[in-house]
Write an enzyme that holds these catalytic residues in place. Structure first.
Site, PDB file in Angstrom:
ATOM      1  N   HIS A  18     -10.339 -51.047 115.878  1.00 48.64           N
ATOM      2  CA  HIS A  18     -10.621 -49.613 115.701  1.00 48.64           C
ATOM      3  C   HIS A  18     -11.138 -48.990 117.000  1.00 48.64           C
ATOM      4  CE1 HIS A  18     -12.053 -46.056 113.338  1.00 48.64           C
ATOM      5  NE2 HIS A  18     -12.921 -46.006 114.332  1.00 48.64           N
ATOM      6  N   GLU A  19     -12.152 -49.608 117.576  1.00 48.57           N
ATOM      7  CA  GLU A  19     -12.756 -49.052 118.792  1.00 48.57           C
ATOM      8  C   GLU A  19     -11.814 -49.171 119.987  1.00 48.57           C
ATOM      9  OE1 GLU A  19     -15.245 -47.265 118.519  1.00 48.57           O
ATOM     10  OE2 GLU A  19     -15.906 -47.892 116.531  1.00 48.57           O
ATOM     11  N   HIS A  22      -9.756 -46.071 120.191  1.00 51.25           N
ATOM     12  CA  HIS A  22     -10.476 -44.983 120.870  1.00 51.25           C
ATOM     13  C   HIS A  22     -10.465 -45.199 122.386  1.00 51.25           C
ATOM     14  CE1 HIS A  22     -11.880 -43.165 117.220  1.00 51.25           C
ATOM     15  NE2 HIS A  22     -12.682 -44.156 116.885  1.00 51.25           N
TER      16      HIS A  22
END
Length: 420
Positions: A18-19, A22
């Site tokens: 997920h990160e 980003h």
């Protein structure tokens, strides 16, 4: 302990993916990413690569990417401050010593008159009385040294707030998107390795010493009827077999184009939920290991899990919602243990489902979540200018506090359900 390790690894992978979404898109947009963190709280591992510090923190309950300009800068140098300057080979300032200047005898100590570390990148300051007011040019990758910890300055063109609403939105959306990608890839790999169950009236793998195997039946046999009742799908076939526990049934099938029949003695199994006894013959569903079939399976599984989650969320508006439909850390820990006890494939499937869940929850338009940030970016696109960063930060802070409170409530409900 095995469950604990499984939870740590599973959450670590889900949060890291997920990160990373980003981080990757933010870097492609030219945003300075100061830190990539897995977990919250005290740091237990730190390493720096290029401009980003990668950390693992004590509490494995999430993670974050700290982008320059997403929140107000923590270190602000104002006129009248005494700072130390360490110069690069090209004469530009490479380090600004904010405090503990005595530990840097090589630094030139000056008193700041004017400073701009965002646009023009210069410092006007007084040094010795003989030198008077001087102008120093600052390097784009100059470090601020605070308590002996370096932090790279962020020129305006490297800050999150300077980017267009589209680039901001892509950097925020990339996190949840990668959770969907991860789930899809996992389901596809499961399909390739374990096979995609097919709804065909045929025998897949036969268990050792199963009634079907003892009756001379083989994997791949295509069932045409059972007890004279025609069957066209795996579901129809198993439904008929289940109606005859501990009975001898006649099975008609084709093998290599030849029509055959066999008498199979079923055994019974009790369904825990209903207590009903059903007939079994010890065979699994036929499976497809093709890449195309696995890709279709991956997509359909992601859609199916997404639909179930949205149906559950929809119960909030119909009044049918209950806290029993959601789980906090305790519930997830318990379900992970159950999945792990069923084997690695089931555990990985559960992780993929949890990844979809994480992606959807993060896209909810609530403060402190990615969906809440996207809402502010959308408002900026319509309005033509961003919301005041301090006001937005305050809203996200209260949103985080409410989210943390909800986690506590759900966790208490999990404890009551599983342990009390």
């Amino acid at each position: 302990m095995d469950t604990f390790i499984a939870v740590i690894i599973m959450f670590g992978v889900l949060v890291a993916v997920h990160e990373w979404g980003h981080l990757y898109v933010a870097k492609k947009a030219g945003i300075l990413c100061r830190e990539f963190a897995i977990g919250f709280g005290p740091k237990i591992f730190t390493t720096k690569r290029n401009e980003t510090v990668y950390t693992v923190r004590l509490l494995p309950l999430g993670g974050f990417v700290r982008m320059a300009g997403e929140d107000p800068e923590e270190v602000q140098i104002k006129p009248g401050y005494e700072i130390g300057l360490v110069f690069q080979e090209d004469g530009r300032v490479g380090e600004i010593i904010v405090n503990n200047k005595s530990k840097h005898p090589e630094a030139k100590v000056v008193s700041v008159e004017r400073i701009d570390l965002e646009e023009r990148l210069f410092i006007q300051a007084y040094g010795d009385e003989e030198e008077g007011l001087q102008t120093f040019h600052v390097g784009e990758k100059c470090d601020l040294i605070v308590d002996e910890q370096p932090e790279q300055i962020a020129p305006l063109n490297r800050q999150f707030r300077s980017k267009s609403p589209l680039r901001k939105a892509l950097a925020i959306f990339a996190g949840p998107f990668m959770n969907f990608v991860l789930a899809f890839v996992v389901f596809v790999l499961i399909g390739i390795i374990s096979g995609v169950p097919q709804n065909q009236a045929a025998f897949g793998e036969l268990q050792d010493d199963s009634p079907a195997k003892e009756a001379g039946m083989k994997q791949g046999d295509e069932i045409t009827s059972i007890e004279g009742q025609p069957v066209d799908s795996w579901q129809e076939m198993t439904s008929v077999i289940q109606k005859h526990p501990n009975e001898e049934i006649n099975v008609e099938f084709t093998r290599g184009g030849e029509q055959l029949s066999a008498s199979v003695e079923t055994y019974s199994r009790t369904i825990e939920a209903s207590g009903q006894e059903v007939g079994m013959v010890g065979v699994r569903a036929p499976v497809d290991h093709s890449v195309l079939g696995s890709i279709q399976y991956g997509g359909s599984q992601v859609i199916e899990v997404t639909t179930v989650i949205f149906d559950t969320l929809g119960m909030i508006f119909t009044g049918d919602f209950s806290l029993d439909f959601v789980s906090g850390p305790v519930g997830i820990y318990n379900y992970t243990g159950e999945a792990a006890s069923m084997g690695m494939v089931v555990l990985i499937q559960f992780a993929a489902m949890l990844s979809v869940n994480l992606g959807i929850v993060n896209l909810l338009p609530l403060p402190a979540l990615d969906g809440g940030r996207l809402l502010f970016i959308g408002y900026e696109a319509v309005r033509g200018k961003p919301v005041d960063p301090q006001k937005e930060g305050m809203i996200h802070f209260f949103g985080f506090a409410l989210l943390f409170l909800l986690i506590l409530v759900v966790t208490w409900n999990d404890i009551n359900n599983f342990f009390l």
